[in-house]
Every structure is written in C-alpha cells, then in structure tokens.
Design a protein around this motif. Structure first.
Motif, PDB file in Angstrom:
ATOM      1  N   ALA A 213      42.008  46.445  44.565  1.00 33.75           N
ATOM      2  CA  ALA A 213      41.367  47.069  43.353  1.00 33.75           C
ATOM      3  C   ALA A 213      39.965  46.809  43.212  1.00 33.75           C
ATOM      4  O   ALA A 213      39.405  47.270  42.176  1.00 33.75           O
ATOM      5  CB  ALA A 213      42.635  48.024  42.288  1.00 33.75           C
ATOM      6  N   LEU A 214      39.847  45.358  43.294  1.00 33.31           N
ATOM      7  CA  LEU A 214      38.019  45.443  42.301  1.00 33.31           C
ATOM      8  C   LEU A 214      36.811  45.738  43.267  1.00 33.31           C
ATOM      9  O   LEU A 214      37.283  46.359  44.871  1.00 33.31           O
ATOM     10  CB  LEU A 214      37.741  44.228  42.454  1.00 33.31           C
ATOM     11  N   SER A 215      36.082  46.110  43.383  1.00 33.13           N
ATOM     12  CA  SER A 215      34.698  46.561  43.767  1.00 33.13           C
ATOM     13  C   SER A 215      34.528  45.091  44.957  1.00 33.13           C
ATOM     14  O   SER A 215      34.759  44.649  44.386  1.00 33.13           O
ATOM     15  CB  SER A 215      33.529  47.118  43.252  1.00 33.13           C
ATOM     16  N   GLY A 216      33.563  45.723  45.540  1.00 35.06           N
ATOM     17  CA  GLY A 216      33.261  45.055  46.574  1.00 35.06           C
ATOM     18  C   GLY A 216      34.076  44.552  47.638  1.00 35.06           C
ATOM     19  O   GLY A 216      35.733  44.616  47.683  1.00 35.06           O
ATOM     20  N   ASP A 254      44.752  40.231  41.475  1.00 33.21           N
ATOM     21  CA  ASP A 254      43.391  40.507  41.973  1.00 33.21           C
ATOM     22  C   ASP A 254      41.756  39.529  41.015  1.00 33.21           C
ATOM     23  O   ASP A 254      41.366  38.926  42.630  1.00 33.21           O
ATOM     24  CB  ASP A 254      42.752  42.362  41.752  1.00 33.21           C
ATOM     25  N   SER A 255      42.197  38.986  40.473  1.00 27.86           N
ATOM     26  CA  SER A 255      40.980  38.089  39.648  1.00 27.86           C
ATOM     27  C   SER A 255      41.715  36.727  40.216  1.00 27.86           C
ATOM     28  O   SER A 255      41.143  35.864  39.819  1.00 27.86           O
ATOM     29  CB  SER A 255      41.178  38.072  38.056  1.00 27.86           C
ATOM     30  N   GLY A 256      42.635  36.865  40.314  1.00 31.24           N
ATOM     31  CA  GLY A 256      43.517  35.058  41.354  1.00 31.24           C
ATOM     32  C   GLY A 256      43.873  34.558  40.056  1.00 31.24           C
ATOM     33  O   GLY A 256      44.410  33.049  40.686  1.00 31.24           O
ATOM     34  N   GLY A 432      38.026  41.957  54.953  1.00 35.38           N
ATOM     35  CA  GLY A 432      37.742  42.322  53.717  1.00 35.38           C
ATOM     36  C   GLY A 432      38.459  43.234  53.123  1.00 35.38           C
ATOM     37  O   GLY A 432      38.841  44.506  53.850  1.00 35.38           O
ATOM     38  N   SER A 433      37.896  43.761  51.947  1.00 35.17           N
ATOM     39  CA  SER A 433      38.522  44.923  51.318  1.00 35.17           C
ATOM     40  C   SER A 433      38.163  45.964  51.463  1.00 35.17           C
ATOM     41  O   SER A 433      36.739  45.453  50.514  1.00 35.17           O
ATOM     42  CB  SER A 433      40.087  44.890  50.101  1.00 35.17           C
ATOM     43  N   ALA A 440      36.730  49.596  57.514  1.00 33.84           N
ATOM     44  CA  ALA A 440      36.349  47.831  57.768  1.00 33.84           C
ATOM     45  C   ALA A 440      35.564  47.438  57.288  1.00 33.84           C
ATOM     46  O   ALA A 440      33.914  47.622  57.347  1.00 33.84           O
ATOM     47  CB  ALA A 440      36.506  47.550  59.416  1.00 33.84           C
ATOM     48  N   GLN A 441      35.816  45.943  56.559  1.00 37.60           N
ATOM     49  CA  GLN A 441      35.364  45.431  56.076  1.00 37.60           C
ATOM     50  C   GLN A 441      35.260  43.634  56.248  1.00 37.60           C
ATOM     51  O   GLN A 441      36.530  43.787  56.105  1.00 37.60           O
ATOM     52  CB  GLN A 441      34.703  45.501  54.074  1.00 37.60           C
TER      53      GLN A 441
END
Length: 508
Positions: A213-216, A254-256, A432-433, A440-441
């Motif tokens: 859910a994080l941007s990028g 998502d932050s690891g 990627g997300s 698609a990323q």
C-alpha cells in the motif's frame, strides 16, 4: 509463452531499481561532525551490535511447550494467566501471547507443559530507506531474444542459472506451489495474477492488508515473487518457474519491519496450504550475548529505548524458529532463505546468528553478480561474489544471482531499448507494485533477497520434474550434485556447494 525456443545465447538484461540490502551495509563514522559518539558507536560500546536490527517487545511473548506440540488446554491456561493468545502453532509447540500483567511470565512459566516464556522480537527485516530508485522511463521495442515478454532480456540472472535451457527441456514448474513470505504484494500485477493462489494466501500483519500500500514501485514482496514465478504471458518478465503457483504470505509490514512470531506463523500456514517450497527473502542477526534494545521508544522519541540483556531469549527464540522450520521440512517443504547483506564473515564473527537462514533444515543462499555486464553481455563473467553478501562455510549452502553495484564509472549503455548507467544493469530486474489496478510496474534491486528467489525457482523446477513431490533432503542433494562449483572444491565460504544451475538440476 509455452513452446518458445531459447538458445544458449538468450541473454537477459537487468532493470531499474536498487534495493541495497536485506540488512544492507550502511557504514558510519565512529565520530559525527560534532565530535560526539555516533549512535552506532555508542551501542557498540554498550555491547549491542546495531546490525542486529532487533528489539524486545514489551508485552508480547513467545511461549514454548515442553514438547513439539501444544494442546488447546495449555492455550486456555495461558489465557487464565492474564494472557491473550494471539496465535497458537500447535504443530510446532509455540504460542504468541499478549499480556500487560507484570506477573505473566512468572505465572505462565508454572503451567505444566510449558518450557519457557520469552519476549517476542520486533525486527527491521529490511530497510526501505536503503532503497535507491531508478525509475523506468524510456523503453524501446522488444529486444533480440525473440520472446514477446517485453522485459525478458533484462533478466540476466536467468541466463546465469540457465533457466531458459531448463524450459526448453520441458520443465517450467507446473504442479508446484511456492510460498513467498515477505511484505505486501501487488495482487493484480499482470505478470503475477495468473499464478497467485489467493485462497491460500494470507496476511499476518495487524493493521495492514495483503496488498502493498505504499506509494512508489518498491514492493519487496512483489519483486521476489516475480523472480520466482511471474507468468510467461507475453507482458513483462518471466519467473524462473513460470508455471508454479504462488502462495503469498505477508509476514512483514510494507515498511520492512515485523514481529518474529509473524514469520513463524507464516511458515506453519504455508506448510498447511501445501507449499512445496518456501522462500524467505528476509533476515535478522540475533546477538548471541542477548543484548537487545527494548521497544519502549517511539518514533517521536526513540531515546526511550534502553538496553536489556536476555541471553535466554536468544536461546529460546532460536528453538522456536527451529521448531517452525523443522515442521515445514518434516512435512515435505523445501525452505530457502537469504544469507544476509552485512558482508559478515561467519567463519570469524560468531557474535551474531542470522535467522532464518541458519535455522534447522533451511537452505541458505548467498549472492552473485556480474560487473559491467552491459558492456559485454555475451562475455562478462556473471558469477562474481557480491560485495555485500554474508559468507561462511557453515552459513551458505548455494549461491544465486543477487546483483551488485561494484562496477566503477558512470558510463551509459543501451540494452533492450533502455538507456541507463552500466552499473544499474548489474542489478536484478523484477516486478514492482503499482497502486493503480492492473498497471504493471518493474524495478531493479540488489541483495541476497534477490538471490533466494532464483534458487527457490530452481527448486520449483526440480520438484516439478519429479512430479510435484520431492523431499527437502532429496532437493538439497540434487541441487548439491548439479550446482556449478565456482569456489574451492566442495563447500566453500562464498558459493557454498556452488551457484545453482536450473538446466543441470532438471536434466542430470
């Protein structure tokens, strides 16, 4: 797609986003510009290694039973001792319990059948702040491989392990289920969606969903899953085992970061869902001396953290994770984990123990990479040992492509229609997300996090060749017999038994 022909010259070209490390090296000076001791130096002076990236939870506990199973009756007694059972892994004899009662440890330890009660850990399994993003901006027409997946020729790692040759021999991972334990995933990524078993997938992170859910574009879980089993569908990339099914298990924020107990829950869940392979591109270094930070601190005031010594916690938590991985292997699951990115010499430095790569039955993977591959794609040696990878004779079983950033200079190259710095092309390219549904990323990344999925994909091909069932001991033996021995003969500290070779694994 199926039935494409790949020659031995089907080279692959890397891609666009650099994550420098599962627990990437980030050296600091011992003294900061003001002349005061840096945070790292201060911690080292107090006997705590900041590379461990772990803190003791204040009110969350891991409870081990005296045997390798735990009854529901013990869970009821833990609740009666003012504890709230969050998860019960009956098959491994482990429970996670939350309690604010200062007497909980003493009272729970008296329950018949309880071996130990220790605090759970909060772990920064990888740090997104270490990621270096190089966005994909200019892509030409598909390159010369003849494949219709637009970015296939960026995947040099597949060439290094001879994955296309394994496909040509008829082995693509069909009938195999691979569980990916990681952070969130892009569930509708066009390259992943065809192979995701959503019903078997699960999130263990409170307050977050299975989706990233994080941007990028930087979704660690999406990247590892794509390397393993992105579908061969004519869209973007191809996984090492493009017909394997993916069980996506979120055990990290998502932050690891994430709790130690979430990882154990994920291992047991994946096993119960019929996974043949588990990949864990995550890791933490536990201090053997048992000196941890307490998690009393907050993001606003981390100075509230203080050092505690709990050697018993280390001993018991290692037993707990060993029980979880043993449960998996005893039930036929091949468990693979990244060796870690601290450039730590396990033969010399015994102060830390890396988990889960050192856990019972786990196959540990170090990283390899080319240097300046884009300058000579058909002639560059692709198996240099990665500069950041942990190593040690007993710490590494095999090596696999993980990428590196050691090529000097800032030359520009054009590969597969992409114009980029040469050193970037030495990274590993995968999915990627995107927060936009169906878009698609992709990105480049570096680390043993990227090496583990290559090895997991090879294991899936091998198990598929064996009809979809193969004991972990048999998988290990076959990988050992068919890997390319690149270091000293036998098991060496860098490559282990060798760099995995997909073609040899499925044909010899």
């Amino acid at each position: 797609m199926r039935n494409k022909f790949f020659t031995t010259k089907t080279l692959l070209y890397p891609a666009l986003f650099a994550f420098v490390g599962l627990m990437g090296c980030n050296p600091e000076e011992d003294m900061n510009p003001t002349g005061e001791l840096s945070q790292e130096a201060t911690q080292m002076a107090q006997g705590i290694n900041p590379k461990s990236n772990v803190k003791l939870h204040k009110n969350q506990y891991v409870v081990l039973s005296s045997s390798e199973t735990m009854s529901a009756d013990i869970a009821a007694q833990l609740n009666a001792a003012n504890g709230k059972v969050i998860s019960l892994l009956e098959q491994a004899g482990v429970a996670t319990v939350y309690s604010e009662d200062p007497n909980f440890v003493a009272n729970a330890s008296k329950i018949n059948g309880i071996r130990s009660v220790v605090r759970d850990l909060e772990v920064q399994w990888y740090n997104p702040d270490d990621m270096k993003i190089v966005e994909l901006s200019d892509v030409g027409t598909p390159p010369a491989s003849g494949d219709d997946d637009r970015f296939f020729d960026l995947q040099w790692g597949h060439a290094a392990i001879k994955a296309p040759e394994a496909w040509n021999a008829g082995h693509r991972g069909s009938g195999v289920r691979v569980a990916v334990l990681d952070s969130g995933f892009d569930l509708d990524h066009p390259d992943l969606a065809p192979n995701i078993d959503l019903a078997a997938s699960k999130n263990f992170v409170p307050g977050e969903g299975l989706s990233y859910a994080l941007s990028g574009v930087g979704s660690h879980g999406t990247h590892t899953a794509g390397t393993i089993a992105a579908a061969d569908n004519g869209i973007g990339i191809i996984g090492v085992a493009p017909e394997a099914k993916l069980i996506l298990v979120k055990v990290l924020r998502d932050s690891g970061s994430g709790s130690f107990s979430w990882m154990m829950n994920g291992i047991v869940h994946a096993t119960q869902q019929g996974a043949n392979v588990i990949n864990m591109s995550l890791g933490a270094a536990l201090p053997r001396n048992g000196k941890f930070l307490n998690d009393n601190g907050t993001p606003e005031d981390p100075s509230d953290d203080f050092i505690e010594s709990d050697t018993k916690a280390v001993q018991e938590l290692l037993i707990a994770i060993n029980r979880a991985t043993s449960y998996a292997t005893k039930n036929g699951v091949t468990v693979i984990a990244s060796a870690g990115n601290d450039a730590n010499n396990g033969n010399a430095d015994k102060s830390l123990v890396h988990i889960p790569s050192s856990s019972t039955g786990v196959i540990s993977i170090s990283a390899t990479a080319p240097r300046g591959w884009a300058l000579n794609p058909f002639g560059t040696f692709m198996d240099d040992f990665a500069s950041y990878s942990n190593y040690g004779t007993s710490d590494v079983h095999f090596a696999a492509p993980g990428g590196d950033y050691m090529h000097p200079g800032n030359e520009i190259a054009i590969i597969a229609g992409v114009r980029q710095y040469v050193y970037v092309f030495d990274y590993v390219f995968s999915t990627g997300s995107s927060l936009t549904p169906g878009v698609a990323q992709y990105y480049w990344s570096v680390g043993t996090s990227m090496a583990g999925p290559h090895a997991a994909g090879v294991a899936a091909l091998l198990i598929g060749r064996n009809g979809g069932q193969m004991s972990p001991a048999h998988v290990l033996a076959k990988l050992r017999a068919t890997s390319d021995d690149l270091g000293k003969p036998g098991r060496d500290p860098y490559y282990g038994y060798g760099r995995v070779n997909a073609f040899r694994a499925v044909t010899e």
